[in-house]
Design a protein around this motif. Structure first.
Motif, PDB file in Angstrom:
ATOM      1  N   ALA A 210       0.875  -1.359   0.060  1.00 36.80           N
ATOM      2  CA  ALA A 210       0.037   0.078  -0.197  1.00 36.80           C
ATOM      3  C   ALA A 210       0.910   1.223   0.069  1.00 36.80           C
ATOM      4  O   ALA A 210       0.252   2.242   0.036  1.00 36.80           O
ATOM      5  CB  ALA A 210      -0.856   0.246   1.190  1.00 36.80           C
ATOM      6  N   LEU A 211       2.367   1.172   0.028  1.00 35.77           N
ATOM      7  CA  LEU A 211       3.005   2.336   0.123  1.00 35.77           C
ATOM      8  C   LEU A 211       3.125   3.108  -1.257  1.00 35.77           C
ATOM      9  O   LEU A 211       3.127   2.721  -2.193  1.00 35.77           O
ATOM     10  CB  LEU A 211       4.408   1.881   0.676  1.00 35.77           C
ATOM     11  CG  LEU A 211       4.577   1.370   2.077  1.00 35.77           C
ATOM     12  CD1 LEU A 211       6.180   0.593   2.251  1.00 35.77           C
ATOM     13  CD2 LEU A 211       4.183   2.564   2.904  1.00 35.77           C
ATOM     14  N   ASN A 212       2.953   4.404  -0.854  1.00 38.06           N
ATOM     15  CA  ASN A 212       3.387   5.335  -2.265  1.00 38.06           C
ATOM     16  C   ASN A 212       4.638   6.236  -1.871  1.00 38.06           C
ATOM     17  O   ASN A 212       5.225   6.242  -0.623  1.00 38.06           O
ATOM     18  CB  ASN A 212       2.237   6.052  -2.618  1.00 38.06           C
ATOM     19  CG  ASN A 212       1.574   6.802  -1.480  1.00 38.06           C
ATOM     20  OD1 ASN A 212       2.196   7.497  -0.562  1.00 38.06           O
ATOM     21  ND2 ASN A 212       0.126   6.904  -1.412  1.00 38.06           N
ATOM     22  N   ARG A 213       4.978   6.947  -2.877  1.00 41.82           N
ATOM     23  CA  ARG A 213       6.149   7.859  -2.431  1.00 41.82           C
ATOM     24  C   ARG A 213       6.185   8.735  -1.347  1.00 41.82           C
ATOM     25  O   ARG A 213       7.237   8.996  -0.695  1.00 41.82           O
ATOM     26  CB  ARG A 213       6.480   8.738  -4.003  1.00 41.82           C
ATOM     27  CG  ARG A 213       7.616   9.420  -3.914  1.00 41.82           C
ATOM     28  CD  ARG A 213       7.964   9.948  -5.439  1.00 41.82           C
ATOM     29  NE  ARG A 213       6.931  11.178  -5.458  1.00 41.82           N
ATOM     30  CZ  ARG A 213       6.924  11.673  -6.718  1.00 41.82           C
ATOM     31  NH1 ARG A 213       7.374  11.189  -7.716  1.00 41.82           N
ATOM     32  NH2 ARG A 213       5.948  12.657  -6.834  1.00 41.82           N
ATOM     33  N   THR A 214       5.199   9.220  -1.222  1.00 45.27           N
ATOM     34  CA  THR A 214       4.808  10.331  -0.012  1.00 45.27           C
ATOM     35  C   THR A 214       5.043   9.780   1.037  1.00 45.27           C
ATOM     36  O   THR A 214       5.304  10.508   2.260  1.00 45.27           O
ATOM     37  CB  THR A 214       3.711  11.025  -0.360  1.00 45.27           C
ATOM     38  OG1 THR A 214       2.551  10.170  -0.125  1.00 45.27           O
ATOM     39  CG2 THR A 214       3.581  11.799  -1.425  1.00 45.27           C
ATOM     40  N   ASP A 215       5.040   8.325   1.533  1.00 44.62           N
ATOM     41  CA  ASP A 215       5.134   7.687   2.689  1.00 44.62           C
ATOM     42  C   ASP A 215       6.478   7.495   3.112  1.00 44.62           C
ATOM     43  O   ASP A 215       6.769   7.391   4.257  1.00 44.62           O
ATOM     44  CB  ASP A 215       4.586   6.341   2.680  1.00 44.62           C
ATOM     45  CG  ASP A 215       2.929   6.333   2.563  1.00 44.62           C
ATOM     46  OD1 ASP A 215       2.496   7.213   3.087  1.00 44.62           O
ATOM     47  OD2 ASP A 215       2.707   5.394   1.570  1.00 44.62           O
ATOM     48  N   PHE A 216       7.549   7.893   2.202  1.00 48.43           N
ATOM     49  CA  PHE A 216       8.950   7.790   2.571  1.00 48.43           C
ATOM     50  C   PHE A 216       9.701   9.191   2.768  1.00 48.43           C
ATOM     51  O   PHE A 216       9.535  10.176   2.021  1.00 48.43           O
ATOM     52  CB  PHE A 216       9.622   7.108   1.509  1.00 48.43           C
ATOM     53  CG  PHE A 216       9.194   5.515   1.265  1.00 48.43           C
ATOM     54  CD1 PHE A 216      10.039   4.427   1.814  1.00 48.43           C
ATOM     55  CD2 PHE A 216       8.307   4.995   0.262  1.00 48.43           C
ATOM     56  CE1 PHE A 216       9.689   3.282   1.828  1.00 48.43           C
ATOM     57  CE2 PHE A 216       7.915   3.854   0.407  1.00 48.43           C
ATOM     58  CZ  PHE A 216       8.713   2.782   0.793  1.00 48.43           C
ATOM     59  N   GLN A 217      10.732   8.983   3.734  1.00 48.03           N
ATOM     60  CA  GLN A 217      11.591  10.176   4.182  1.00 48.03           C
ATOM     61  C   GLN A 217      12.866   9.811   4.246  1.00 48.03           C
ATOM     62  O   GLN A 217      13.542   9.287   5.165  1.00 48.03           O
ATOM     63  CB  GLN A 217      10.917  10.663   5.441  1.00 48.03           C
ATOM     64  CG  GLN A 217       9.741  11.288   5.652  1.00 48.03           C
ATOM     65  CD  GLN A 217       9.379  12.593   4.599  1.00 48.03           C
ATOM     66  OE1 GLN A 217      10.554  13.462   4.613  1.00 48.03           O
ATOM     67  NE2 GLN A 217       8.533  12.796   4.331  1.00 48.03           N
ATOM     68  N   LEU A 218      13.228   9.412   2.696  1.00 51.12           N
ATOM     69  CA  LEU A 218      14.756   8.854   2.563  1.00 51.12           C
ATOM     70  C   LEU A 218      16.035   9.856   2.982  1.00 51.12           C
ATOM     71  O   LEU A 218      17.073   9.413   3.368  1.00 51.12           O
ATOM     72  CB  LEU A 218      14.748   8.474   1.188  1.00 51.12           C
ATOM     73  CG  LEU A 218      13.690   7.378   0.729  1.00 51.12           C
ATOM     74  CD1 LEU A 218      14.109   6.791  -0.675  1.00 51.12           C
ATOM     75  CD2 LEU A 218      13.580   6.162   1.800  1.00 51.12           C
TER      76      LEU A 218
END
Length: 380
Positions: A210-218
């Motif tokens: 269910a993850l999309n790009r905005t869920d990550f803080q890389l």
């Protein structure tokens, strides 16, 4: 065999009908006013092999005006609030597959003996102790609902002695990082970032898909992924909903090596598109069945290696990646409270029951206590 005797008065007029039968060697008689009632009682006795108590219970059930237990259980489901659709579907499955011997009975006539027979029947058809306990929990809740609705006075589930799980092997399987690497190396190149994320973050499959790009803080000081949603199985398919529990809504820190492995995939994903797909071309989601097949294909390929093959006693599931992540965190020094937060467990009891035996300090302390006690005993 039960018999019917016609009773007459001195004028020869029929006054009643007497049914006679033997139950456990003892003669029993029942006088009834009509032939229809006598025949009904006789047939009922013969249907239950002359068990008087069972026949009386059956007669009460026939006369009951209460709804069936299946109707009550369905009504209980309709009254549930803030319950995931997957859970509702599971409960409906319990009614469909595991209510044999109970569902058709009037709810006010179900007894302790009925529950005992149901438990024995579940065990006989091969249900695990966990399945019996899960379904019994739903039955217990439905009976409580019946009591609250004043459909019966008590809950016959109270005090039930359920079968114990006497299996001798752990359900969870713990892979080493070496074993995980062998599997990941055999996986399709496009799918490798998914496996690296799962072992590096301990996510559930439904959370990861269910993850999309905005869920990550890389690029944050501590890179992380935020879990706010998960794929759930609904009545009519799959859809994105809330995580499994309140505490499953969490932030999971990511190691630099995990960030390096997933960065290209995260940055290439559209803002509202899933980051991890089974292939570049597939647009049908959530693809859980395909991910399961891909995982087992990679495991089988690792098992088939001629040099340094994957040596395992049983085939690991995708969920065992999460178990393996937990074992690595414990080996690295993470305590169970921290691990419960990282995994999104609602209660630390779940974490302790599943992973408590892996905590090395607890074993060392226990061994030291035993040594101290034994030394004290044997000293003169």
């Amino acid at each position: 065999m039960a018999t019917i005797e016609v009773r007459k008065n001195s004028t020869g007029r029929i006054t009643s009908y007497r049914v006679e039968w033997y139950d456990k060697g003892e003669r029993n008689r029942q006088t009834l006013p009509t032939e229809t009632a006598a025949v009904q009682w006789k047939n009922l006795l013969e249907a239950v092999k002359h068990d008087t108590q069972a026949a009386q219970a059956a007669l009460l059930r026939q006369a009951s005006q209460s709804p069936s237990f299946e109707e009550v259980a369905l009504g209980h489901i309709e009254r549930l609030i803030n319950v995931r659709e997957y859970t509702i579907k599971r409960y409906r499955g319990y009614i469909k597959n595991h209510f044999s011997g109970l569902g058709h009975l009037p709810v006010d006539q179900i007894t302790e003996d009925d529950l005992i027979r149901w438990i024995k029947g579940m065990v006989k058809k091969g249900c695990s102790p966990k399945t019996v306990a899960n379904v019994h929990g739903f039955i217990h809740a439905s009976m409580n609902s019946a009591v609250r609705r004043r459909l019966r006075q008590d809950n016959p589930c109270n005090g039930r002695l359920l079968p114990k799980d006497d299996s001798t092997e752990d359900k969870a399987m713990f892979l080493t990082m070496g074993q995980m690497n062998l599997i990941i190396e055999r996986a399709d190149e496009w799918q490798r970032p998914m496996w690296i994320l799962l072992i590096g973050a301990g996510l559930r499959l439904g959370e990861a898909t269910a993850l999309n790009r905005t869920d990550f803080q890389l690029d944050a000081p501590t890179p992380s992924v935020r879990i706010t949603k998960a794929y759930q199985e609904m009545e009519d398919g799959w859809a994105i909903g809330a995580p499994k529990t309140k505490k499953a809504r969490r932030t999971v820190a990511l190691a630099p090596s995990t960030v390096d492995a997933i960065r290209a995939r995260v940055e290439a994903a559209g803002p509202s598109r899933p980051v991890f797909t089974i292939s570049p071309e597939t647009l049908v989601f959530p693809q859980h069945r395909q991910w399961l097949d891909a995982w087992y294909d990679a495991v089988k390929a690792a098992e088939a290696l001629e040099s340094a093959p994957l040596k395992i006693d049983k085939r690991p599931r995708i969920h065992d990646i999460r178990h393996s992540h937990a074992s690595m965190m414990i080996a690295g020094g993470m305590n169970l409270y921290e691990l419960a937060n990282r995994l999104g467990h609602e209660s630390i009891i779940t974490t302790t029951k599943t992973y408590g035996h892996l905590v090395p300090d607890a074993h060392f302390r226990a061994a030291a206590m035993v040594e101290t006690a034994l030394t004290g005993i044997i000293e003169p």
